[in-house]
Design a protein around this motif. Structure first.
Motif, short mmCIF file in Angstrom:
data_model
loop_
_atom_site.label_atom_id
_atom_site.label_comp_id
_atom_site.label_asym_id
_atom_site.label_seq_id
_atom_site.Cartn_x
_atom_site.Cartn_y
_atom_site.Cartn_z
N LEU A 204 28.79 1.67 -54.51
CA LEU A 204 28.25 0.35 -54.80
C LEU A 204 29.11 -0.45 -55.78
N LYS A 205 30.13 0.24 -56.34
CA LYS A 205 31.03 -0.39 -57.31
C LYS A 205 30.29 -0.86 -58.57
N ILE A 206 29.38 -0.01 -59.06
CA ILE A 206 28.70 -0.27 -60.33
C ILE A 206 28.69 1.03 -61.12
N SER A 207 28.37 0.95 -62.40
CA SER A 207 28.40 2.16 -63.23
C SER A 207 27.21 3.06 -62.94
N PRO A 208 27.38 4.38 -63.06
CA PRO A 208 26.27 5.33 -62.84
C PRO A 208 25.07 5.06 -63.75
N SER A 209 25.33 4.74 -65.02
CA SER A 209 24.22 4.51 -65.96
C SER A 209 23.42 3.28 -65.57
N TYR A 210 24.11 2.22 -65.11
CA TYR A 210 23.42 1.00 -64.69
C TYR A 210 22.58 1.26 -63.45
N LEU A 211 23.16 1.96 -62.46
CA LEU A 211 22.43 2.27 -61.24
C LEU A 211 21.22 3.14 -61.55
N SER A 212 21.39 4.11 -62.43
CA SER A 212 20.28 5.00 -62.79
C SER A 212 19.11 4.22 -63.36
N ARG A 213 19.39 3.33 -64.32
CA ARG A 213 18.33 2.53 -64.95
C ARG A 213 17.70 1.58 -63.94
N LEU A 214 18.53 0.92 -63.14
CA LEU A 214 18.05 -0.07 -62.17
C LEU A 214 17.15 0.58 -61.13
N PHE A 215 17.61 1.69 -60.57
CA PHE A 215 16.87 2.38 -59.49
C PHE A 215 15.51 2.85 -60.01
N LYS A 216 15.50 3.48 -61.17
CA LYS A 216 14.24 4.01 -61.70
C LYS A 216 13.28 2.90 -62.06
N ASN A 217 13.78 1.81 -62.62
CA ASN A 217 12.92 0.69 -62.97
C ASN A 217 12.29 0.04 -61.75
N GLU A 218 13.05 -0.05 -60.64
CA GLU A 218 12.56 -0.75 -59.46
C GLU A 218 11.77 0.14 -58.52
N VAL A 219 12.18 1.39 -58.37
CA VAL A 219 11.54 2.29 -57.41
C VAL A 219 10.49 3.17 -58.08
N GLY A 220 10.64 3.42 -59.36
CA GLY A 220 9.67 4.24 -60.07
C GLY A 220 10.08 5.68 -60.25
N ILE A 221 11.12 6.10 -59.52
CA ILE A 221 11.69 7.44 -59.66
C ILE A 221 13.21 7.31 -59.62
#
Length: 283
Positions: A204-221
């Motif tokens: 996705l060409k983004i940082s792992p930490s950003y994706l981790s926070r984004l995914f969990k905030n939006e999906v819930g897990i």
């Protein structure tokens, strides 16, 4: 593709039909210009497939766990732009189908009114997989001709969908960011491969930490938890025609013992026991 009338009636106001649409679709099988308007509630629970869904001027690209609740006379259509395997459950529900069930009329009214505007939602956490599993239980009960059990599962399913599509239990599917949607699609399309947070973020060409926070905030897990849930979901469908060992490898588990352990923890029984129930239901 299976269509099962749970409550068969010449009056669609009191009819209930449960369907499981899992089949290969050709490009153009669904066309955007073919608008659909129904006089009953239509509920879709999506599992997989590459297609678009249009309602209220908004384009949706359903992912695993998405729920669409369409009240009567809501215009909608779908579009398939390339060959794909569609897999989703559908419940067609007459507006008076549950009038004789305690609280049934209120449940149907809430489903129709709540989703008159926001038709698409994505349940947070494990709720989406729980709803898909309930759909599978309904199908297995119908195949065993245990319609009383199927009907009881249906009431549980509708109640769970009603809760899951509430403001606290879900987010509007269209509010998922492009990065989260792309990560989900990458998981769905390559769940049999080795997928890590690092490989997803690199794709996705983004940082792992950003994706981790984004995914969990939006999906819930987290993304890893979503991947595990999706692998077990697909395993539960592949077990009918494949061995336990084959399914484990097909779903990205390199160790059969680990696959069995994870499956039992999630489903409550071993893959072999689950496979036996599928074979028993098909007899």
């Amino acid at each position: 593709m299976h269509h099962f009338p749970l409550v068969d009636s010449s009056d669609f106001n009191t009819r209930i039909e449960f369907s499981h649409i899992a089949l290969d679709q050709k490009k153009g099988a669904w066309k955007k210009e073919n608008n659909i308007i129904l006089d009953h509630i239509k509920i879709n629970v999506f599992v997989s497939g590459e297609f678009s869904f249009f309602v209220d001027g908004v384009t949706h690209h359903p992912v695993c766990g998405d729920i669409c609740v369409l009240p009567p006379y809501k215009m909608h259509c779908g579009q398939i732009l390339k060959p794909t395997h569609t897999n989703y459950f559908q419940i067609d529900l007459g507006v008076h189908a549950l009038d004789m069930v305690p609280g049934g009329k209120k449940l149907i009214d809430e489903l129709a009114q709540k989703n008159a505007r926001n038709t698409f939602s994505h349940p947070k956490g494990k709720m989406g997989n729980e709803i898909i599993e309930l759909c599978s239980r309904i199908e297995r009960a119908i195949l065993k001709e245990d319609y009383a059990l199927a009907f009881s599962f249906l009431i549980e399913l509708l109640s769970k969908i009603n809760s899951a599509t509430s403001s606290k239990g879900a987010v509007c599917a269209t509010t998922l960011s492009k990065a989260t949607l792309d990560a989900i699609k990458e998981i769905e399309n390559n769940y049999e491969s080795e997928i890590t947070l690092f490989s997803l973020s690199k794709h996705l060409k983004i940082s792992p930490s950003y994706l981790s926070r984004l995914f969990k905030n939006e999906v819930g897990i987290g993304a890893h938890e979503y991947l595990t849930q999706y692998r077990i979901l697909m395993a539960s469908q592949l077990l009918k025609d494949n061995s336990v060992t084959e399914v484990g490898y097909m779903c990205g588990f390199n160790d059969t013992s680990h696959f069995i352990s994870v499956f039992k923890k999630r489903i409550g029984i071993t893959p072999k026991e689950y496979k036996n129930t599928l074979n028993d239901n098909s007899k």
